[in-house]
Design a protein around this motif. Structure first.
Motif, PDB file in Angstrom:
ATOM      1  N   ALA A  84     -21.192  36.392  15.972  1.00  0.00           N
ATOM      2  CA  ALA A  84     -21.793  35.335  16.785  1.00  0.00           C
ATOM      3  C   ALA A  84     -22.516  35.878  18.018  1.00  0.00           C
ATOM      4  CB  ALA A  84     -20.711  34.338  17.206  1.00  0.00           C
TER       5      ALA A  84
ATOM      6  N   GLY B  45     -26.150  34.978  16.982  1.00  0.00           N
ATOM      7  CA  GLY B  45     -26.210  33.546  17.301  1.00  0.00           C
ATOM      8  C   GLY B  45     -27.186  33.208  18.421  1.00  0.00           C
TER       9      GLY B  45
ATOM     10  N   LYS C  65     -21.316  35.711   9.415  1.00  0.00           N
ATOM     11  CA  LYS C  65     -22.041  34.514   8.973  1.00  0.00           C
ATOM     12  C   LYS C  65     -23.511  34.693   9.291  1.00  0.00           C
ATOM     13  CE  LYS C  65     -18.564  31.065  10.330  1.00  0.00           C
ATOM     14  NZ  LYS C  65     -18.428  29.951  11.282  1.00  0.00           N
TER      15      LYS C  65
ATOM     16  N   ASP D 208     -24.797  27.645  15.705  1.00  0.00           N
ATOM     17  CA  ASP D 208     -24.266  26.293  15.785  1.00  0.00           C
ATOM     18  C   ASP D 208     -22.786  26.268  16.184  1.00  0.00           C
ATOM     19  OD1 ASP D 208     -24.725  23.569  15.531  1.00  0.00           O
ATOM     20  OD2 ASP D 208     -23.768  23.524  13.536  1.00  0.00           O
ATOM     21  N   SER D 209     -22.214  27.423  16.504  1.00  0.00           N
ATOM     22  CA  SER D 209     -20.781  27.452  16.857  1.00  0.00           C
ATOM     23  C   SER D 209     -20.595  26.927  18.283  1.00  0.00           C
ATOM     24  CB  SER D 209     -20.244  28.872  16.748  1.00  0.00           C
ATOM     25  OG  SER D 209     -20.846  29.683  17.737  1.00  0.00           O
ATOM     26  N   GLU D 210     -19.363  26.484  18.550  1.00  0.00           N
ATOM     27  CA  GLU D 210     -19.065  25.945  19.887  1.00  0.00           C
ATOM     28  C   GLU D 210     -19.249  27.030  20.947  1.00  0.00           C
ATOM     29  OE1 GLU D 210     -15.117  24.388  20.198  1.00  0.00           O
ATOM     30  OE2 GLU D 210     -15.424  23.834  22.305  1.00  0.00           O
TER      31      GLU D 210
ATOM     32  N   ARG E 247     -23.078  27.596  21.512  1.00  0.00           N
ATOM     33  CA  ARG E 247     -23.719  26.427  22.150  1.00  0.00           C
ATOM     34  C   ARG E 247     -23.250  26.272  23.592  1.00  0.00           C
ATOM     35  NH1 ARG E 247     -22.135  21.937  19.872  1.00  0.00           N
ATOM     36  NH2 ARG E 247     -20.939  22.797  18.138  1.00  0.00           N
TER      37      ARG E 247
ATOM     38  N   ASP F 108     -12.348  32.951  18.416  1.00  0.00           N
ATOM     39  CA  ASP F 108     -12.304  32.807  16.949  1.00  0.00           C
ATOM     40  C   ASP F 108     -13.684  32.723  16.302  1.00  0.00           C
ATOM     41  OD1 ASP F 108      -9.604  32.844  17.026  1.00  0.00           O
ATOM     42  OD2 ASP F 108      -9.340  30.653  16.956  1.00  0.00           O
ATOM     43  N   ASP F 109     -14.650  32.226  17.047  1.00  0.00           N
ATOM     44  CA  ASP F 109     -15.991  32.067  16.462  1.00  0.00           C
ATOM     45  C   ASP F 109     -16.727  33.384  16.275  1.00  0.00           C
ATOM     46  OD1 ASP F 109     -15.837  29.344  16.308  1.00  0.00           O
ATOM     47  OD2 ASP F 109     -16.865  28.968  18.214  1.00  0.00           O
ATOM     48  N   GLU F 110     -16.255  34.449  16.932  1.00  0.00           N
ATOM     49  CA  GLU F 110     -17.049  35.671  16.984  1.00  0.00           C
ATOM     50  C   GLU F 110     -17.118  36.439  15.660  1.00  0.00           C
ATOM     51  OE1 GLU F 110     -19.164  37.090  18.700  1.00  0.00           O
ATOM     52  OE2 GLU F 110     -19.040  39.263  18.498  1.00  0.00           O
TER      53      GLU F 110
ATOM     54  N   ALA G  19     -25.611  29.718  11.242  1.00  0.00           N
ATOM     55  CA  ALA G  19     -24.237  29.210  11.338  1.00  0.00           C
ATOM     56  C   ALA G  19     -23.638  29.605  12.685  1.00  0.00           C
ATOM     57  CB  ALA G  19     -23.393  29.765  10.195  1.00  0.00           C
ATOM     58  N   HIS G  20     -23.869  30.847  13.114  1.00  0.00           N
ATOM     59  CA  HIS G  20     -23.325  31.281  14.406  1.00  0.00           C
ATOM     60  C   HIS G  20     -23.982  30.521  15.559  1.00  0.00           C
ATOM     61  CE1 HIS G  20     -20.422  34.267  13.424  1.00  0.00           C
ATOM     62  NE2 HIS G  20     -21.267  35.066  12.799  1.00  0.00           N
TER      63      HIS G  20
END
Ligand SMILES: Nc1ncnc2c1ncn2[C@@H]1O[C@H](COP(=O)(O)OP(=O)(O)O)[C@@H](O)[C@H]1O
Ligand SMILES: O=C(OP(=O)(O)O)[C@H](O)COP(=O)(O)O
Length: 403
Positions: free
Chosen positions: A157, A161, A123, A130-132, A135, A117-119, A127-128
């Motif tokens: 991301a 990211g 953004k 800092d996504s789970e 990281r 979902d973060d991909e 912001a990317h």
């Protein structure tokens, strides 16, 4: 500029982003030059004794082409000539365990990164970063390699990211694509610069023309785009016939810009002087544009057009291609696209061939890629580079923390 594989050293834990996004037919991934190209980067990383983990995507949620990457792992393995393990997870425990169990010189492919979902949200890099997802994975690696130039126009991301949290390097594909595709903006050519523009995506082509001006000496138009320009010039072509849907909506969306370009740069815009169509017994037939009243699909530029365009190409210092001059997939209507590619191949101009569909003509008709300065594997990113737009994926590599 960014750092490259030359700067990494050896024996690292490397996370590499590739673009293996491919056509999918009946659930089967079609082999294509993205595998061949990225295999070179991957092989080089393995030969340097790195532990290599590949991150890639396929399709988008909701589309038939949105499928897992197990077939991609097998196809890439054939070109790398090295087994590639696959884990059906992106950054959960199964993925992390598989990453930790890799030895030097081994390679693993993660699941389709767009299943995470973060991909996909567009953004900013911060912001990317800092996504789970970013990281968690970043903790497992010493560095990040981005070879996915053809996704560099997406602020996703896996693209923007990691360079903020890991030392980041451009892979061989990224570096080669960037250099060739940005050369209108970054290089001076000792002679005329020509663009061959065709295909089906009128808005892309018009965006490219609008963004460039003095840099281009000759525009050579064909395909559906060429017909739309002919319509603006007063010829009886450039509209849908039968149950076709390729022209009228593109005309409605682009008419004003086409008329403007013709009025401002008509001296540099070359339009087809003849067009080809299917004759009564299925053979290729041709007619001068003056005599055409469109009652059936027009599928290629004619022989006089090819001859005129070839003469301009022969006189050029650089030629950029975006889009096909005809329906080259059908041999009868390949003369424009293939004729021009053959002319480019036999001259010593700097040449870049782009567009996912158009570049397929090269392999379909047995032309040697080495005859061209660069054959791009990018579509959208190529168009953005031609229009001088910066790509988020390239920008972030340039400001990344590579030391
Ligand atoms: N006159 C035409 N009528 C229908 N299709 C055409 C015509 N000319 C070119 N095409 C099609 O355009 C396609 C390539 O267009 P496009 O998708 O815009 O290029 P690319 O993906 O290379 O940027 C080719 O598959 C070709 O069959
Ligand atoms: O194949 C791609 O782009 P392209 O079709 O412009 O060449 C990239 O993988 C980007 O995919 P996307 O357009 O689903 O973000």
């Amino acid at each position: 500029m960014f750092k490259t594989l030359d700067d990494i050293g050896s024996g690292k834990r490397v996370l590499v982003r590739l673009d293996l996004n491919s056509p999918v037919e009946d659930g089967i991934v079609k082999d294509n030059r993205r595998f061949v190209r990225h295999a070179r980067t991957v092989r080089e990383l393995l030969e340097a004794g790195h532990r290599v983990v590949v991150m890639a995507h396929q399709g988008r949620p909701g589309r038939d082409s949105f499928i897992p990457l197990d077939q991609h792992a097998d196809l890439l393995a054939e070109y790398v000539e090295h087994p590639i393990a696959f884990v059906d997870d992106v950054y959960g425990d199964p993925a992390v365990d598989a990453i930790r169990s890799l030895d030097a010189g081994e390679i693993l492919m993660l699941e389709n990164v767009r299943m995470c979902d973060d991909e996909l949200p567009e953004k900013p890099p911060e912001a990317h970063a800092d996504s789970e997802f970013v990281r968690t994975l970043a903790d497992e690696f010493d560095c990040y390699v981005d070879d996915a130039y053809s996704v560099a126009h997406r602020s996703h991301a896996s693209i923007v990211g990691f360079p903020l949290v890991l030392p980041a390097y451009a892979g061989r594909v990224m570096a080669a694509e960037y250099e060739a595709n940005s050369s209108i903006a970054n290089r001076a050519f000792d002679g005329p610069v020509t663009m061959v523009l065709g295909g089906a995506k009128a808005t892309d082509v018009i965006d490219v023309m609008s963004a460039l001006d003095d840099e281009i000496d000759h525009y050579l138009l064909g395909g559906i785009v060429g017909e739309l320009f002919l319509r603006a010039a007063g010829y009886d072509v450039g509209f849908d016939v039968g149950d076709g849907e390729l022209y009228d909506h593109q005309w409605a969306n682009n008419e004003d810009r086409i008329r403007e370009l013709l009025a401002e740069r008509g001296d540099r815009i070359n339009l087809p002087v003849d067009l080809a169509y299917e004759g009564a017994t299925g053979e290729r037939a041709e007619r001068p544009v003056d005599g055409v009243s469109k009652t059936q699909p027009l599928l290629d530029v004619g022989s006089d057009t090819v001859e005129r365009y070839a003469a301009l190409v022969e006189d050029s210092a650089a030629v950029f291609v975006k889009g096909a001059l005809g329906v080259f997939e059908d041999e009868r209507f390949s003369h424009g696209t293939v004729g021009l590619l053959e002319t480019i191949a036999t001259t010593d101009c700097f040449s870049v061939i782009g567009g996912g569909d158009t570049s397929r003509a090269i392999e379909l008709y047995g032309l040697d890629e080495d005859y061209f300065s660069h054959v791009s594997i990018a579509g959208g990113a190529y168009v953005r580079a031609l229009t001088g737009q910066s790509l988020p994926g390239v920008e972030v590599l340039e400001r990344g923390r590579a030391e």
